[in-house]
Design a protein around this motif. Structure first.
Motif, PDB file in Angstrom:
ATOM      1  N   THR A 239      -4.988   0.335  -0.893  1.00  0.00           N
ATOM      2  CA  THR A 239      -6.070   0.829  -0.181  1.00  0.00           C
ATOM      3  C   THR A 239      -7.472   1.256  -0.802  1.00  0.00           C
ATOM      4  O   THR A 239      -8.403   0.843  -0.569  1.00  0.00           O
ATOM      5  CB  THR A 239      -5.718   2.157   1.004  1.00  0.00           C
TER       6      THR A 239
ATOM      7  N   SER B  73      -6.993  -2.343   5.348  1.00  0.00           N
ATOM      8  CA  SER B  73      -7.650  -1.557   4.264  1.00  0.00           C
ATOM      9  C   SER B  73      -8.883  -2.528   3.680  1.00  0.00           C
ATOM     10  O   SER B  73      -9.989  -2.002   3.217  1.00  0.00           O
ATOM     11  CB  SER B  73      -6.847  -1.137   2.900  1.00  0.00           C
TER      12      SER B  73
ATOM     13  N   VAL C 196      -0.760  -7.408  -2.464  1.00  0.00           N
ATOM     14  CA  VAL C 196       0.342  -6.528  -2.248  1.00  0.00           C
ATOM     15  C   VAL C 196       1.893  -7.035  -1.939  1.00  0.00           C
ATOM     16  O   VAL C 196       2.715  -6.586  -2.414  1.00  0.00           O
ATOM     17  CB  VAL C 196      -0.196  -5.502  -1.171  1.00  0.00           C
ATOM     18  N   GLN C 197       1.817  -7.931  -0.870  1.00  0.00           N
ATOM     19  CA  GLN C 197       3.146  -8.494  -0.450  1.00  0.00           C
ATOM     20  C   GLN C 197       3.691  -9.670  -1.375  1.00  0.00           C
ATOM     21  O   GLN C 197       4.592 -10.133  -1.071  1.00  0.00           O
ATOM     22  CB  GLN C 197       3.012  -8.780   1.026  1.00  0.00           C
TER      23      GLN C 197
ATOM     24  N   SER D 269       0.181  -2.921  -5.139  1.00  0.00           N
ATOM     25  CA  SER D 269       0.461  -1.387  -4.795  1.00  0.00           C
ATOM     26  C   SER D 269       2.004  -1.184  -5.216  1.00  0.00           C
ATOM     27  O   SER D 269       2.818  -1.931  -4.791  1.00  0.00           O
ATOM     28  CB  SER D 269       0.492  -1.226  -3.269  1.00  0.00           C
TER      29      SER D 269
ATOM     30  N   HIS E 215       4.235   0.917  -4.609  1.00  0.00           N
ATOM     31  CA  HIS E 215       5.325   1.340  -3.647  1.00  0.00           C
ATOM     32  C   HIS E 215       5.914   0.195  -2.780  1.00  0.00           C
ATOM     33  O   HIS E 215       7.107   0.321  -2.216  1.00  0.00           O
ATOM     34  CB  HIS E 215       5.027   2.494  -2.655  1.00  0.00           C
TER      35      HIS E 215
ATOM     36  N   CYS F 107       0.921   0.424   8.922  1.00  0.00           N
ATOM     37  CA  CYS F 107      -0.620   1.091   9.118  1.00  0.00           C
ATOM     38  C   CYS F 107      -0.919   0.696  10.585  1.00  0.00           C
ATOM     39  O   CYS F 107      -2.080   1.204  11.160  1.00  0.00           O
ATOM     40  CB  CYS F 107      -1.428   0.177   8.006  1.00  0.00           C
TER      41      CYS F 107
HETATM   42  N1  PLP Z   1      -2.366  -4.534   1.708  1.00  0.00           N
HETATM   43  C1  PLP Z   1      -1.439  -4.823   2.103  1.00  0.00           C
HETATM   44  C2  PLP Z   1      -1.086  -6.391   2.563  1.00  0.00           C
HETATM   45  C3  PLP Z   1      -0.289  -3.872   2.419  1.00  0.00           C
HETATM   46  O1  PLP Z   1       0.830  -4.442   2.931  1.00  0.00           O
HETATM   47  C4  PLP Z   1      -0.660  -2.790   2.249  1.00  0.00           C
HETATM   48  C5  PLP Z   1       0.258  -1.536   2.734  1.00  0.00           C
HETATM   49  O2  PLP Z   1       0.888  -1.643   3.779  1.00  0.00           O
HETATM   50  C6  PLP Z   1      -1.814  -2.127   1.754  1.00  0.00           C
HETATM   51  C7  PLP Z   1      -2.542  -3.217   1.333  1.00  0.00           C
HETATM   52  C8  PLP Z   1      -2.107  -0.822   1.344  1.00  0.00           C
HETATM   53  O3  PLP Z   1      -1.290  -0.402   0.458  1.00  0.00           O
HETATM   54  P1  PLP Z   1      -1.199   1.099  -0.220  1.00  0.00           P
HETATM   55  O4  PLP Z   1      -0.310   1.710   0.754  1.00  0.00           O
HETATM   56  O5  PLP Z   1      -1.021   1.194  -1.690  1.00  0.00           O
HETATM   57  O6  PLP Z   1      -2.720   1.654   0.103  1.00  0.00           O
END
Ligand code: PLP
Length: 379
Positions: free
Chosen positions: A70, A100, A176-177, A195, A197, A319
């Motif tokens: 984010t 985000s 991220v994914q 990310s 986690h 989210c």
């Molecule tokens: N982008 C994607 C595709 C996500 O799935 C997520 C989290 O759900 C994020 C960004 C945000 O990541 P973070 O939790 O590290 O802020």
């Protein structure tokens, strides 16, 4: 408990936790301090950065440690759009993006930026539509590699090919994914985010990888840490643990892919045996995400029914589930409205087992029997 909500977050790898703990205990010093302990701590930090550089096969890109994707998306999108404002004010993105990125782009609209959304056809990004959106006012394209709700894979390399004719456009990608699941097209992206986690690292661990660090407007001011781009005392234990998570995830990537592919096939096959239910996720999508549509039933009702059996799945994404009435990504991918409301995401990681999948399928059949009349009426 059976945990099948790994797109929301994953269980930390014990090695990552151990690294975090050890570094916190032995290297709690400020890496900006001039004394020998500060220098040693800084060395550890730079080692972590360089290990990540090697694993990701980076060339000249800079790595900035952040608190998560984010923050990374916010820093890059806002900083880049503002720094390029004299040259153009149009941003291209899609309705599939994570909030985000999407909400950051939308916040920029109030500063005078124009936002355009690329369309999707049969679950794929429409490249011809994308080309039609490009003009001399476009300075920033923000897209994701893999969608977090449906698992759709975007054609990052083909998009970069198109952008070669538009040298002033910066191409930013949310990976991220995809990291730990697919090979990242690192040379096709001008910047990307990860990310921790989401691949068995810790919450509050993020990366921004960027090839033109000096050209961007800063949005966080202070002590000038992280190349002046993200001021604030560096969380060394967190960043070293992230580097550990990156190494583990990349080394397990291919094995994880084939294992989850097998799970996805089993699950989709089970759904197809239940008349009225939909497999929303695409065959050519990533294997760790399966999206199931229950027309006529609210997604929350299905999630609660699984919860009662000690199984964790999710409606859309953690989210957006608290905010949106209906999912923007599913709508952009042309999932019918009656199915969107009853969509449930099931996502796997390296700790998912065959017996988790077997149990999930048994409970799915049980829930289906209980809700069959509602589903039949809606079809
Ligand atoms: N982008 C994607 C595709 C996500 O799935 C997520 C989290 O759900 C994020 C960004 C945000 O990541 P973070 O939790 O590290 O802020």
């Amino acid at each position: 408990m059976i945990y099948l909500d790994n797109c929301a977050t994953t269980k930390p790898d014990p090695e990552v936790l151990k690294t975090f703990h050890t570094v916190n205990e032995k290297y709690y010093f400020n890496p900006s301090s001039p004394h020998h302990k500060g220098l040693e701590t800084n060395k550890l930090l730079e080692q972590a950065r360089s290990q990540i550089r090697d694993i990701l096969k980076l060339k000249n890109q800079s790595i900035i440690f952040t608190s998560g994707a984010t923050e990374s998306n916010n820093l890059l999108i806002t900083g880049m759009a503002r720094s390029k404002k004299p040259f153009g004010q149009t941003i291209i993105t899609s309705h599939l993006e994570h909030p985000s990125a999407l909400e950051t782009v939308r916040a920029l609209e109030s500063e005078g930026f124009t936002v355009k959304y690329v369309e999707f056809k049969d679950g794929r990004l429409d490249l011809e539509h994308f080309k039609s959106l490009l003009n001399s006012d476009v300075t920033l394209v923000c897209l994701m590699h893999v969608n977090n709700v449906m698992g759709a894979i975007l054609p990052i390399t083909s998009i970069k090919e198109v952008l070669k004719n538009y040298p002033k456009v910066h191409f930013h990608v949310d990976c991220v994914q995809s990291f730990g699941k697919l090979e990242l097209p690192v040379d096709a992206m001008d910047s990307f985010v990860l990310s921790g986690h989401k691949f068995n690292g810790l919450k509050g661990q993020g990366l921004l990888v960027f090839n033109q660090l000096k050209t961007i407007t800063h949005t966080v001011f202070g002590g000038g840490q992280e190349y002046g781009f993200r001021s604030g005392t560096v969380n060394v234990a967190n960043d070293v643990a992230l580097s550990r998570a990156v190494r583990i995830a990349e080394s397990e990537r291919t094995e994880l892919y084939s294992r989850t592919q097998h799970f996805k096939e089993q699950l989709e096959h089970a759904v197809q045996q239940l008349p009225g239910l939909y497999v929303n996720s695409l065959e050519e999508g990533v294997p760790h995400i399966v999206n199931i549509g229950f027309p006529g039933v609210k997604g929350e009702v299905i999630v609660n029914a699984f919860s009662k059996e000690d199984i964790c799945v999710s409606t859309t994404s953690a989210c957006s589930s608290k905010r949106a009435k209906f999912n923007e990504a599913l709508n952009a991918l042309h999932v019918p409205e009656t199915v969107i409301a009853g969509s449930v995401r099931v996502s796997f990681d390296k700790y998912t087992t065959q017996s988790d999948i077997n149990r999930f399928i048994t409970v799915l059949q049980q829930i289906y029997r209980e809700m069959k009349e509602l589903i039949k009426d809606a079809v």
